[in-house]
Write a protein that holds these residues in place. Structure first.
Motif, short mmCIF file in Angstrom:
data_model
loop_
_atom_site.label_atom_id
_atom_site.label_comp_id
_atom_site.label_asym_id
_atom_site.label_seq_id
_atom_site.Cartn_x
_atom_site.Cartn_y
_atom_site.Cartn_z
N GLN A 42 -1.22 4.76 2.21
CA GLN A 42 -0.56 5.00 1.04
C GLN A 42 -1.00 6.63 0.14
O GLN A 42 -2.39 6.85 0.57
CB GLN A 42 -0.79 4.21 -0.24
N TRP A 69 11.14 3.77 1.66
CA TRP A 69 10.83 2.34 2.14
C TRP A 69 12.28 1.49 1.53
O TRP A 69 12.72 1.95 0.59
CB TRP A 69 9.90 2.08 0.95
N ARG A 84 9.73 7.79 -0.27
CA ARG A 84 8.39 7.47 -0.35
C ARG A 84 7.46 8.88 -0.34
O ARG A 84 8.04 10.09 0.37
CB ARG A 84 7.76 6.60 0.91
N GLN A 94 2.79 9.94 2.09
CA GLN A 94 2.44 8.52 2.66
C GLN A 94 2.56 8.61 4.22
O GLN A 94 3.34 9.28 4.59
CB GLN A 94 3.40 7.53 2.11
N LYS A 397 3.72 -1.44 -7.77
CA LYS A 397 3.01 -0.36 -7.42
C LYS A 397 1.92 -0.05 -8.37
O LYS A 397 0.72 0.46 -8.00
CB LYS A 397 4.18 0.77 -7.41
#
Length: 429
Positions: A42, A69, A84, A94, A397
């Protein structure tokens, strides 16, 4: 001393080398190899890797930046999708990577910086002694069956979900927890779908596929290495009855669960049968414990907080562990006080994350769709309004530590050039 040379242990070793703390890694395998399939790193963890001097060039050799995603229902219609990494507004990408290639990159980088003598291969830490003078003795089993002891200032247990260090620290811990989900994992050379670098969760909470590329496409064929996870939830009343937690299986032993999963943009049966090899493992974690510290010993990574991969943040959290522990050493010296500060900072919040992932993590949206319409729909807004979907994802998140605004605004965790002073190293001796 670091017990375990996986992603957690090597991330810490690189951090300690960066801040000037001598360390040695004990790794039970005799020869590291690029094992495993796909994982995600991430943005919060990629930021830390960049600060370690592991940049885009190195990361691109292990995988590629993720662009999207997405969750998709049983009839192929979108439930939720979002960009992302850089496309989402993060200051860092990411990465979807091949776990083995990423692991070997960390290993090679650490050995190049610290020397081969800093990693002791074929040596497993089986236990420890907290000594009266504050030092720690590691009990070591060698690959040839002999045993030895090693003395150090501190011992970091980064030895995974089957951690011997954790077993001694928490002898009454419950057994490994299996919630009933069985995963079959593999890779297939195929053309990427959607954006060309999309993470796609497809199906229902109890019956789904996860698909994403972990290599850049070949410029001539357009084919990339596609990582896939096929998952079915079963009755777990009698616990895991098979031998071992990770084993190679024949594709025909599970592919029938996904017969008919064919759309104009994806042929799941063909994807599964195009793999060279497949591995089966149950989705497992461990119940949280009240502390990761015992005197001069601390747990990190999966040894501390093995969690379901539903949030795609197990490896990322291991990297964050390493960097937080590094900041604690900078503040408190190489001392047990640093370990206690690390424990106070992360044990509680990450324990909550374990339970959140056990409750399906971001895939909880699939639960909601399944409950409300059985997984098939024409317009997702008629099932779950957009505001409800956005709020669900924002909450996850934030809990996982990669909310965009907070991450982008946060100062660098370890300042460039920061070093633990000789005086603070001596404090812990």
């Amino acid at each position: 001393m670091i017990a375990g040379g996986g992603i957690a242990g090597l991330s810490l070793a690189l951090t300690l080398e960066q801040i000037g703390v001598p360390c040695v890694v004990f790794e039970q395998v005799r020869e590291p190899k690029p094992l495993g399939v796909g994982i995600n790193i991430q943005p919060n963890a990629v930021r830390e890797l960049y600060d370690l001097g592991i940049g885009p060039e190195e990361m691109d050799r292990t995988g590629l930046p993720a662009r999207e995603w997405a969750l998709v229902g049983l009839n192929g219609n979108d439930i939720y999708s979002e960009p992302r990494g850089l496309g989402a507004g993060y200051d860092w990408p990411q990465y979807a990577v091949h776990r083995g290639r990423f692991h070997m990159m960390l290993y090679d980088t650490f050995v190049a910086r610290a020397g081969t003598e800093a990693v002791r291969l074929g040596q497993k830490v089986t236990g420890y002694l907290n000594n009266a003078d504050g030092s720690v003795t590691a009990l070591v089993l060698h690959a040839d069956g002999t045993r030895s002891e090693a003395d150090g200032t501190l011992l970091i247990g980064a030895d995974g979900i089957h951690s011997a260090v954790r077993a001694q620290m928490h002898p009454d811990q419950p057994p490994i927890h299996w919630g009933g989900a069985v995963m079959w994992r593999g890779t297939t050379m195929a053309k990427p779908i959607r954006t060309g670098s999309s993470f796609v969760g497809l199906g229902t909470h109890r019956h789904r596929m996860v698909i994403y590329p972990i290599s850049h496409p070949d410029p001539e064929t357009g084919l990339a290495m596609i990582n896939w996870i096929a998952e079915v939830t079963m009755d777990n009343a009698e616990g895991w009855q098979q031998s071992g937690w990770f084993r190679q299986v024949e594709i025909d032993s599970f592919a029938h669960h996904f017969d008919g999963w064919e759309w104009d943009w994806l042929d799941v049966p063909a994807l599964l049968r195009g793999a060279d090899v497949a591995y089966q493992n149950p989705m497992i974690d461990r119940d949280p414990v009240e502390t990761w510290v015992d005197g001069g010993v601390v747990l990190m990574g999966d040894a501390a907080h093995a969690m379901y991969p539903t949030g795609s943040n197990g490896a990322s959290q291991a990297i964050i562990d390493a960097r937080v522990l590094g900041t604690c050493f900078l503040e408190h010296g190489v001392t047990a006080a640093a370990l206690r500060a690390f424990d106070a900072d992360l044990c509680g919040p990450v324990s909550e994350l374990i339970l959140r992932n056990r409750g399906a993590g971001p895939f909880g949206l699939l639960n909601m769709v399944d409950e409300r319409c059985g997984g098939e729909f024409e317009n997702i807004d008629d099932v779950i309004p957009a505001a409800e979907r956005d709020a669900f994802m924002a909450k996850y998140k934030a809990a996982a530590g990669f909310a965009i605004e907070q991450l982008n605004a946060a100062p660098r965790r370890i300042a460039e050039g920061a070093r633990v002073t000789a005086e603070s190293v001596e404090l812990g001796a």
